[in-house]
Structure formats: structure tokens, C-alpha cells
Design a protein around this motif. Structure first.
Motif, PDB file in Angstrom:
ATOM      1  N   GLY A 142      -2.066  29.047  11.224  1.00 42.37           N
ATOM      2  CA  GLY A 142      -2.394  28.278  10.035  1.00 42.37           C
ATOM      3  C   GLY A 142      -2.886  26.885  10.367  1.00 42.37           C
ATOM      4  N   MET A 143      -2.780  25.977   9.382  1.00 38.99           N
ATOM      5  CA  MET A 143      -3.397  24.663   9.496  1.00 38.99           C
ATOM      6  C   MET A 143      -2.551  23.621  10.211  1.00 38.99           C
ATOM      7  N   ALA A 144      -1.311  23.942  10.580  1.00 42.67           N
ATOM      8  CA  ALA A 144      -0.477  22.935  11.240  1.00 42.67           C
ATOM      9  C   ALA A 144      -1.067  22.507  12.579  1.00 42.67           C
ATOM     10  N   GLY A 145      -1.470  23.465  13.395  1.00 40.41           N
ATOM     11  CA  GLY A 145      -2.013  23.141  14.715  1.00 40.41           C
ATOM     12  C   GLY A 145      -3.248  22.271  14.674  1.00 40.41           C
ATOM     13  N   PRO A 146      -4.324  22.712  13.984  1.00 40.43           N
ATOM     14  CA  PRO A 146      -5.530  21.871  13.941  1.00 40.43           C
ATOM     15  C   PRO A 146      -5.303  20.514  13.294  1.00 40.43           C
ATOM     16  N   THR A 147      -4.369  20.447  12.336  1.00 42.78           N
ATOM     17  CA  THR A 147      -4.098  19.156  11.700  1.00 42.78           C
ATOM     18  C   THR A 147      -3.481  18.180  12.690  1.00 42.78           C
ATOM     19  N   GLU A 165       2.865  10.049   6.526  1.00 40.93           N
ATOM     20  CA  GLU A 165       3.947  11.013   6.701  1.00 40.93           C
ATOM     21  C   GLU A 165       3.364  12.423   6.734  1.00 40.93           C
ATOM     22  N   VAL A 166       3.954  13.284   7.549  1.00 40.09           N
ATOM     23  CA  VAL A 166       3.525  14.681   7.625  1.00 40.09           C
ATOM     24  C   VAL A 166       4.746  15.569   7.415  1.00 40.09           C
ATOM     25  N   GLU A 167       4.618  16.520   6.506  1.00 39.01           N
ATOM     26  CA  GLU A 167       5.688  17.481   6.248  1.00 39.01           C
ATOM     27  C   GLU A 167       5.119  18.891   6.366  1.00 39.01           C
ATOM     28  N   ILE A 168       5.845  19.754   7.069  1.00 43.77           N
ATOM     29  CA  ILE A 168       5.463  21.162   7.144  1.00 43.77           C
ATOM     30  C   ILE A 168       6.375  21.947   6.213  1.00 43.77           C
ATOM     31  N   VAL A 169       5.770  22.657   5.283  1.00 49.94           N
ATOM     32  CA  VAL A 169       6.511  23.467   4.318  1.00 49.94           C
ATOM     33  C   VAL A 169       6.346  24.930   4.725  1.00 49.94           C
ATOM     34  N   LEU A 192      -2.253  20.434   2.051  1.00 46.54           N
ATOM     35  CA  LEU A 192      -3.220  21.213   2.826  1.00 46.54           C
ATOM     36  C   LEU A 192      -2.618  22.610   2.947  1.00 46.54           C
ATOM     37  N   ILE A 193      -3.193  23.571   2.248  1.00 53.22           N
ATOM     38  CA  ILE A 193      -2.522  24.851   2.081  1.00 53.22           C
ATOM     39  C   ILE A 193      -3.052  25.915   3.044  1.00 53.22           C
ATOM     40  N   SER A 194      -2.134  26.800   3.422  1.00 53.43           N
ATOM     41  CA  SER A 194      -2.447  27.972   4.240  1.00 53.43           C
ATOM     42  C   SER A 194      -1.756  29.167   3.614  1.00 53.43           C
ATOM     43  N   SER A 195      -2.332  30.341   3.771  1.00 55.41           N
ATOM     44  CA  SER A 195      -1.582  31.533   3.383  1.00 55.41           C
ATOM     45  C   SER A 195      -0.534  31.784   4.466  1.00 55.41           C
ATOM     46  N   GLY A 196       0.485  32.559   4.152  1.00 53.06           N
ATOM     47  CA  GLY A 196       1.530  32.821   5.137  1.00 53.06           C
ATOM     48  C   GLY A 196       2.285  31.555   5.470  1.00 53.06           C
ATOM     49  N   ASP A 197       2.407  31.257   6.752  1.00 52.09           N
ATOM     50  CA  ASP A 197       3.088  30.056   7.233  1.00 52.09           C
ATOM     51  C   ASP A 197       2.054  29.156   7.899  1.00 52.09           C
ATOM     52  N   ALA A 198       2.101  27.863   7.586  1.00 53.28           N
ATOM     53  CA  ALA A 198       1.103  26.926   8.115  1.00 53.28           C
ATOM     54  C   ALA A 198       1.154  26.816   9.631  1.00 53.28           C
ATOM     55  N   MET A 251       0.841  -1.199   0.000  1.00 54.34           N
ATOM     56  CA  MET A 251       0.000   0.000   0.000  1.00 54.34           C
ATOM     57  C   MET A 251       0.878   1.252   0.000  1.00 54.34           C
ATOM     58  N   THR A 252       0.524   2.204  -0.860  1.00 55.39           N
ATOM     59  CA  THR A 252       1.271   3.452  -0.930  1.00 55.39           C
ATOM     60  C   THR A 252       1.101   4.236   0.365  1.00 55.39           C
ATOM     61  N   ARG A 253       2.213   4.740   0.876  1.00 57.01           N
ATOM     62  CA  ARG A 253       2.132   5.520   2.114  1.00 57.01           C
ATOM     63  C   ARG A 253       1.493   6.872   1.830  1.00 57.01           C
ATOM     64  N   GLY A 254       0.482   7.229   2.622  1.00 53.82           N
ATOM     65  CA  GLY A 254      -0.149   8.528   2.491  1.00 53.82           C
ATOM     66  C   GLY A 254       0.739   9.622   3.065  1.00 53.82           C
ATOM     67  N   LYS A 255       0.493  10.829   2.605  1.00 57.09           N
ATOM     68  CA  LYS A 255       1.304  11.959   3.064  1.00 57.09           C
ATOM     69  C   LYS A 255       0.463  13.219   3.126  1.00 57.09           C
ATOM     70  N   ILE A 256       0.650  13.970   4.209  1.00 55.67           N
ATOM     71  CA  ILE A 256       0.019  15.284   4.336  1.00 55.67           C
ATOM     72  C   ILE A 256       1.123  16.326   4.331  1.00 55.67           C
ATOM     73  N   MET A 257       1.048  17.244   3.387  1.00 56.86           N
ATOM     74  CA  MET A 257       2.003  18.344   3.316  1.00 56.86           C
ATOM     75  C   MET A 257       1.283  19.636   3.702  1.00 56.86           C
ATOM     76  N   LEU A 258       1.700  20.204   4.820  1.00 52.58           N
ATOM     77  CA  LEU A 258       1.111  21.449   5.305  1.00 52.58           C
ATOM     78  C   LEU A 258       1.903  22.590   4.682  1.00 52.58           C
ATOM     79  N   VAL A 259       1.331  23.181   3.650  1.00 52.00           N
ATOM     80  CA  VAL A 259       2.073  24.091   2.789  1.00 52.00           C
ATOM     81  C   VAL A 259       1.741  25.543   3.092  1.00 52.00           C
ATOM     82  N   GLY A 260       2.771  26.308   3.454  1.00 48.60           N
ATOM     83  CA  GLY A 260       2.612  27.747   3.623  1.00 48.60           C
ATOM     84  C   GLY A 260       2.872  28.442   2.306  1.00 48.60           C
ATOM     85  N   LEU A 261       1.884  29.187   1.821  1.00 52.80           N
ATOM     86  CA  LEU A 261       2.002  29.829   0.513  1.00 52.80           C
ATOM     87  C   LEU A 261       2.720  31.164   0.566  1.00 52.80           C
ATOM     88  N   GLY A 262       3.013  31.661   1.779  1.00 50.26           N
ATOM     89  CA  GLY A 262       3.515  33.022   1.865  1.00 50.26           C
ATOM     90  C   GLY A 262       2.384  33.992   1.587  1.00 50.26           C
TER      91      GLY A 262
END
Length: 325
Positions: A89-94, A114-118, A79-85, A1-12
Motif C-alpha cells: 500500500g501507500m505507507a512505503g512510498p509515502t 504528523e504521520v499516522e498509519i491506520v 491518503l487511502i489504500s485498499s486493504g492495509d496501507a 500554524m496548524t500542524r499538518g497531518k498525513i493519515m495512511l488509511v487502510g480501507l480493508g
């Protein structure tokens, strides 16, 4: 099974040229893009051909739950947020949703997610860049949104920051339903700051409807302020000159700015004469009581008493060591 991934992306701020290379790569890598509808619009040209899940302003937990559901299916989710996640932003609630669901960091087992914060530039960074250099000394950020935080908590933070002379960035200052919070913030700051304290109000930084207004603390509530605005309140040394808001770092306290030479009583690379050691020496020599010193410096009496006691103990120990030697 492919490992799922959540990327919490800050768009600036939202403009592509101010988005990090990793943020763009994460969006390209993702199968699914989840975010507030306005943020989705900012990256519309980057999400073609992908599953796009749009949510409204108050559906942060729903966004996080959707991201977890897709990741459990082995999908890569941005999972995108403006500024920094991680800044309002969305890092905390996630992470709250993940931990509630029993998530732990990947260990190589099937089904691991996997979880990555960008990271991305937050509003205080982008707005500061547009107005000058207001954050070059100590600062803090306070959100005026009382949707999740009790107002007395916010008010105490505002009062403490104002009294401590921080430069302050106010997030979520005003909305259609929340118009009084910015007035109360102004009231608290005016109890500690001069009415002519510089204020910059930046709306939609680096976006098509960007608007910048310089004003003063006593006049800021008469300005156009909304949910897309960030309010930067200067400290007692902040000034505006030639259209730029600047907070001095403090070099003039120690050096002659024109020559670069240290002022009398100061040494390059050493604490100020009014730094901790010098201040403690002045306390001991003042002849004032602890309560008098506490009132003069605006510090708790028990802090001053304990600090002086530690200093006296250190001095006694040093004298004893010297006698033994």
C-alpha cells in the motif's frame, strides 16, 4: 500554524462494514482525501464536502507528494489504500517521499507534520475468511508485479516459497499487460508441489462483483484471474472439503483429534518428538554423513555441521560440569 497531518488509511476490502472505526474517523477528520480513483469510489459516501484528489493506478509517488504538499499547508490528509496501507500500500512510498524531503517525526516545532498509519485487513486476510481457513499454518505473500521488482527476484522468492511448503498468497497476479507472470509462477510451483494442490482464486472480496473459484495448481491458469484477484495456493497438507479450504495447524501430529489425548511419545505443552531437540538426537544417531543428512532434509550442509557441532559442544560442557560436581 496548524500542524499538518498525513493519515495512511487502510480501507480493508472496501465494504464499510469491514472498515475499522478508526479508518472511518480518520476520513471524517481529514480535510483532503487522496487516493486511486477506484478506492475513492469505495468511500464516496464518506468524503462529501472534502477536497478529493483522484490519481491513477501508477501514480503512487504523485499521491504521496500531493499528501506532503497539503500537509505542509497545515491540512489533515487521508491518503487511502485498499486493504492495509503497509501491505503493498501507500505507507512505503509515502515514507520514501517524506524522508527524501528531510521529514523527521514531530518534535513540537512549528511546521511539524504528523504521520499516522491506520491499519486495515489485507487481501490475504479477507480472501482467506471467504474460503475457509487456508492460512492457519505458515504462509507468505508474493506480488507478481514486475513493474518495480526484477523478475529474477520474484522468481527466486516463488521458488523458495514453493520448496519450503508455504501457503502462498499471490498479489497482483495478472493484468492486461502482464499475463505470463502467473504462468511462470505455476511452472515454479509445479516443480515442488503436487498438481492437485488446492488453489482458491478470490476476486473483489466483499465487493459487489465478488467471485470465488476453487481449483488446483495444474488448472489455475485456466481460471479467470485479474488485477482484482488474489490467488491462494495451499501447502502439501491443505485440503478442500464442503466448499472450504483448510490448512491443518498440525494438531494431528501430536494429538488424537477425537479424544484430544497426546500420541505415544508426545507430551502436551512440549516440542514434538520431531522438534529441534528430537531431530538433533536423530541426526546424531543416524550414522549418516553431514552431506547425506543435508540431502535427506533439504538443508545446507554447513547448517547441519554447525548445529551438530554446537550440540556436541553443549554435551561436552554438560559432561564436564557433571564431573566437576
Amino acid at each position: 500554524m496548524t500542524r499538518g497531518k498525513i493519515m495512511l488509511v487502510g480501507l480493508g476490502p472496501g465494504s464499510v462494514e469491514h472498515m475499522s472505526g478508526r479508518a472511518r474517523a480518520a476520513i471524517a477528520e481529514a480535510d483532503t482525501i487522496i487516493g486511486y480513483v477506484t478506492y475513492i469510489r469505495l468511500v464516496a459516501d464518506l468524503v462529501e464536502g472534502k477536497e478529493v484528489v483522484k490519481k491513477s493506478m501508477t501514480e503512487e509517488l504523485d499521491r504521496a507528494i500531493e499528501a506532503l504538499d497539503r500537509a505542509r499547508q497545515g491540512r489533515k490528509v487521508a491518503l487511502i489504500s485498499s486493504g492495509d496501507a503497509g501491505v503493498y500500500g501507500m505507507a512505503g512510498p509515502t515514507f520514501e517521499v517524506l524522508f527524501q524531503a528531510g521529514w523527521t517525526p514531530p518534535t513540537g516545532q512549528p511546521g511539524d507534520i504528523e504521520v499516522e498509519i491506520v491499519p486495515g485487513a489485507s487481501a490475504l486476510n479477507t480472501c482467506a475468511a471467504l474460503v475457509g481457513a487456508p492460512l492457519t499454518h505458515d504462509f507468505c505473500a508474493i506480488s507478481l508485479s514486475d513493474l518495480l521488482t526484477p523478475w529474477p527476484v520474484i522468481a527466486r522468492r516463488l521458488n523458495a516459497a514453493a520448496a519450503a511448503d508455504f501457503v502462498v498468497a499471490l498479489y497482483n497476479p495478472k493484468s492486461g499487460r502482464r499475463s505470463r507472470q502467473i504462468v511462470e509462477a505455476q511452472r515454479l510451483f509445479l516443480a515442488h508441489r503436487r498438481p492437485d494442490t488446492p488453489v482458491a482464486i478470490v476476486k473483489s472480496a466483499y465487493r459487489p462483483r465478488q467471485r470465488i473459484e476453487f481449483t488446483t495448481l495444474d488448472r489455475m491458469t485456466a481460471c479467470e484471474i485479474g488485477m482484482l484477484s488474489t490467488v491462494l495456493i495451499g501447502n502439501s497438507n491443505t485440503f478442500v472439503r464442503e466448499g472450504l479450504m483448510v490448512t491443518p495447524r498440525g494438531y494431528a501430529n501430536k494429538y488424537d483429534v477425537e479424544s484430544g489425548a497426546a500420541r505415544d511419545g508426545e507430551k502436551a505443552g512440549r516440542s514434538l518428538s520431531t522438534g529441534l531437540d528430537g531431530w538433533l538426537e536423530a541426526l546424531r544417531a543416524s550414522g549418516e554423513s553431514v552431506d547425506e543428512l543435508a540431502r535427506r532434509h533439504g538443508l545446507p550442509a554447513d547448517y547441519i555441521a554447525a548445529t551438530l557441532a554446537d550440540t556436541n559442544d553443549d554435551a561436552a560442557a554438560s559432561a564436564e560440569d557433571a564431573a566437576v560436581a
